[in-house]
Design a protein around this motif. Sequence first.
Motif, short mmCIF file in Angstrom:
data_model
loop_
_atom_site.label_atom_id
_atom_site.label_comp_id
_atom_site.label_asym_id
_atom_site.label_seq_id
_atom_site.Cartn_x
_atom_site.Cartn_y
_atom_site.Cartn_z
N ALA A 30 0.85 -1.20 0.00
CA ALA A 30 0.00 0.00 0.00
C ALA A 30 0.88 1.24 0.00
O ALA A 30 0.58 2.22 -0.71
CB ALA A 30 -0.93 -0.02 1.22
N VAL A 39 -1.03 2.38 -9.59
CA VAL A 39 -2.46 2.02 -9.48
C VAL A 39 -2.65 0.50 -9.50
O VAL A 39 -3.53 -0.04 -8.82
CB VAL A 39 -3.26 2.70 -10.60
CG1 VAL A 39 -4.72 2.26 -10.57
CG2 VAL A 39 -3.17 4.22 -10.47
N ALA A 42 -2.08 -0.79 -6.17
CA ALA A 42 -3.21 -0.42 -5.32
C ALA A 42 -4.36 -1.41 -5.48
O ALA A 42 -5.00 -1.82 -4.51
CB ALA A 42 -3.68 1.00 -5.64
N LYS A 43 -4.59 -1.85 -6.73
CA LYS A 43 -5.66 -2.82 -6.98
C LYS A 43 -5.35 -4.14 -6.27
O LYS A 43 -6.25 -4.81 -5.73
CB LYS A 43 -5.79 -3.07 -8.49
CG LYS A 43 -6.58 -2.01 -9.23
CD LYS A 43 -6.72 -2.40 -10.68
CE LYS A 43 -7.29 -1.25 -11.50
NZ LYS A 43 -7.05 -1.41 -12.93
N VAL A 46 -6.24 -4.10 -2.63
CA VAL A 46 -7.69 -4.28 -2.40
C VAL A 46 -8.06 -5.76 -2.51
O VAL A 46 -8.81 -6.29 -1.69
CB VAL A 46 -8.50 -3.43 -3.41
CG1 VAL A 46 -10.00 -3.69 -3.25
CG2 VAL A 46 -8.21 -1.95 -3.20
N VAL A 98 -5.82 -0.54 2.69
CA VAL A 98 -6.67 -0.30 1.51
C VAL A 98 -6.94 1.19 1.36
O VAL A 98 -6.84 1.76 0.26
CB VAL A 98 -8.00 -1.09 1.63
CG1 VAL A 98 -9.00 -0.63 0.57
CG2 VAL A 98 -7.75 -2.58 1.50
N ASN A 99 -7.24 1.85 2.48
CA ASN A 99 -7.48 3.30 2.44
C ASN A 99 -6.26 4.05 1.92
O ASN A 99 -6.39 5.00 1.15
CB ASN A 99 -7.85 3.83 3.83
CG ASN A 99 -9.19 3.32 4.30
OD1 ASN A 99 -9.99 2.86 3.48
ND2 ASN A 99 -9.43 3.38 5.60
N GLU A 102 -5.82 3.27 -1.87
CA GLU A 102 -6.83 3.92 -2.73
C GLU A 102 -6.46 5.37 -3.05
O GLU A 102 -6.91 5.92 -4.06
CB GLU A 102 -8.21 3.84 -2.07
CG GLU A 102 -8.85 2.48 -2.30
CD GLU A 102 -10.19 2.33 -1.60
OE1 GLU A 102 -10.46 3.14 -0.69
OE2 GLU A 102 -10.94 1.41 -1.97
N ARG A 103 -5.66 5.98 -2.21
CA ARG A 103 -5.22 7.36 -2.49
C ARG A 103 -4.33 7.40 -3.72
O ARG A 103 -4.14 8.47 -4.31
CB ARG A 103 -4.46 7.96 -1.29
CG ARG A 103 -5.24 8.14 0.00
CD ARG A 103 -6.45 8.99 -0.17
NE ARG A 103 -7.62 8.14 -0.20
CZ ARG A 103 -8.82 8.47 -0.61
NH1 ARG A 103 -9.03 9.69 -1.06
NH2 ARG A 103 -9.82 7.62 -0.61
N ARG A 105 -4.87 6.49 -6.57
CA ARG A 105 -5.64 6.91 -7.74
C ARG A 105 -5.72 8.43 -7.84
O ARG A 105 -5.87 8.97 -8.92
CB ARG A 105 -7.08 6.39 -7.66
CG ARG A 105 -7.21 4.90 -7.69
CD ARG A 105 -8.65 4.56 -7.28
NE ARG A 105 -8.74 3.19 -6.80
CZ ARG A 105 -9.20 2.20 -7.55
NH1 ARG A 105 -9.56 2.40 -8.77
NH2 ARG A 105 -9.27 0.99 -7.05
N HIS A 106 -5.68 9.09 -6.68
CA HIS A 106 -5.90 10.54 -6.66
C HIS A 106 -4.64 11.36 -6.47
O HIS A 106 -4.50 12.41 -7.04
CB HIS A 106 -6.86 10.90 -5.51
CG HIS A 106 -8.08 10.04 -5.45
ND1 HIS A 106 -9.06 10.10 -6.40
CD2 HIS A 106 -8.46 9.08 -4.58
CE1 HIS A 106 -10.01 9.21 -6.11
NE2 HIS A 106 -9.66 8.58 -5.00
N ASP A 182 -6.30 14.18 0.70
CA ASP A 182 -5.65 12.91 0.37
C ASP A 182 -4.42 12.68 1.26
O ASP A 182 -4.21 11.58 1.78
CB ASP A 182 -5.23 12.88 -1.11
CG ASP A 182 -6.42 12.60 -2.02
OD1 ASP A 182 -7.40 11.99 -1.53
OD2 ASP A 182 -6.37 13.00 -3.19
#
Lengths: 218, 285
Positions: A30, A39, A42-43, A46, A98-99, A102-103, A105-106, A182
């Motif tokens: 992560a 990314v 990151a997937k 998850v 996971v949190n 997920e960042r 992506r942004h 973020d």
Amino acid sequence: MTAHFVDLLDDLRRRSLRMAQLVEEVVREACEAVFQADVEKAKRVVQRDNDVDAEEVEVESEVIRLLALYQPVGSDLRLLCTVLKVNNDLERIADCAVNVAERARHVDARTLAGPYEDLRQMGPIVVHMLHNAVKAYGSQVVDDAQRVLLEEDAVDALYGQIIRRLVAEASASPAKIAAFLDVLSVAKNLERIADHATNIAEDVVFVCTGEIVRHRMH
Amino acid sequence: MVKVAEDQPTEAAEAAWAPMLRMPIPRVPGKPPTPSSECVIRTEQLSIYYGSFAAVREVTLEIPSHRVTAIIGPSGCGKSTLLRAMNRMNDFVPSSTVKGKLFYRGDDIYRPGFDPVELRLRIGMVFQKPNPFPKSIYKNVAWGAAINGYQGNLEELVERALQQAALWEEVKDKLQDSAYALSGGQQQRLCIARAIALQPDVLLMDEPCSALDPIATAHIEDLIDKLKSQYTVVLVTHNMQQAARVSDRTAFMYIGELIEVNDTNVIFTKPGNKRTQDYITGRFG
């Protein structure tokens, strides 16, 4: 029957430890995902969280089964209680990972460079802290656990620095608020992971000594 | 105006919960029972021999008043020998000798001139196997008091003892039936009633549930819990879960020695001695 129970306890402990190692890898990935803006990684975080969730349910079911069927006492009881609590912490750590992931992506990786160097420092410290907590959980050595407790202050200090900087910069540049949130999210989740690692270390002290050391000044 | 969510408790649900909310919450959950300041029985460096074999070795132990003290340990560890020494039942074993001291309310019960018969009126005993007399239920309970010249109302005494032993409701209409007609669990409660009828100070129980089924065992365990308000109870048991359930203090013995004694809560969660730990977790031997 006792030999059988001891084997079952050993199996459960190994299983919980394997889950802890999986969670440790998830957290490492992560951090890589968010700091390298990867990314795909990151997937994968998850996806692996689903494995952690399934394993959490299996471990919890086995603890309940052993408590019901064998009514353990002494160190066996402490171990089962600890496995149950650590199990919960591990699942929450994976959720935090996971949190963080997920960042990816942004967050623009460049945002995390330069001024947010302390956030970059926080990642490896938290990963190291979790690694040591898992190591202590495996070795069940009090000294290993206590080293983890000492690291928590460094994470808290970095988190405090990041918050202060975010407050200052958000006031100056309100247009960038989404990016700041973020950064805040990554910092907050890393700080939570460190808290859960501390819980695991405290539970190791409990399983070894029977002493509940939570809520004491380390 | 605040909108009331649909899942908010209804008045009926609140009414159902209200009494529960009024129930007192213990200030310190899980706190061990306050130690009784009064010590009823005390052994000092007590050793008990059968011939040259030391069955109990230099045991120093205090039995607090109005508490259940459990003595646990593997077979042959000396726990029953120690228990029987407390009302001098070992006197009936010709080869047994005692060294050290055993005090009952400050009086050395092994001193010359001490009357063991008087002692056994104050310290009653319940054995592993129910052993009612071949007489009626009534006579089983009344007998001890009658031969000791009880001056009060025997019928009242029998009823009170049977009630305290949680047996009255089951036998009140058949007091003249043979005690042998009772079930094993009822016979054991009858033996407890017989001991209680003498209005003792201490009840010694030597594995009182080992011959009983789980339901009868649960009856006796409930009874032990109630009895401690009026009597001091010393319980020898092989069943560690039973010791954990019913006792306030637990003493662990091994090969004649007292290894550890502490609040039961401590013994079964964080024992101080590795041998205790190994025994309670079944890793012994």
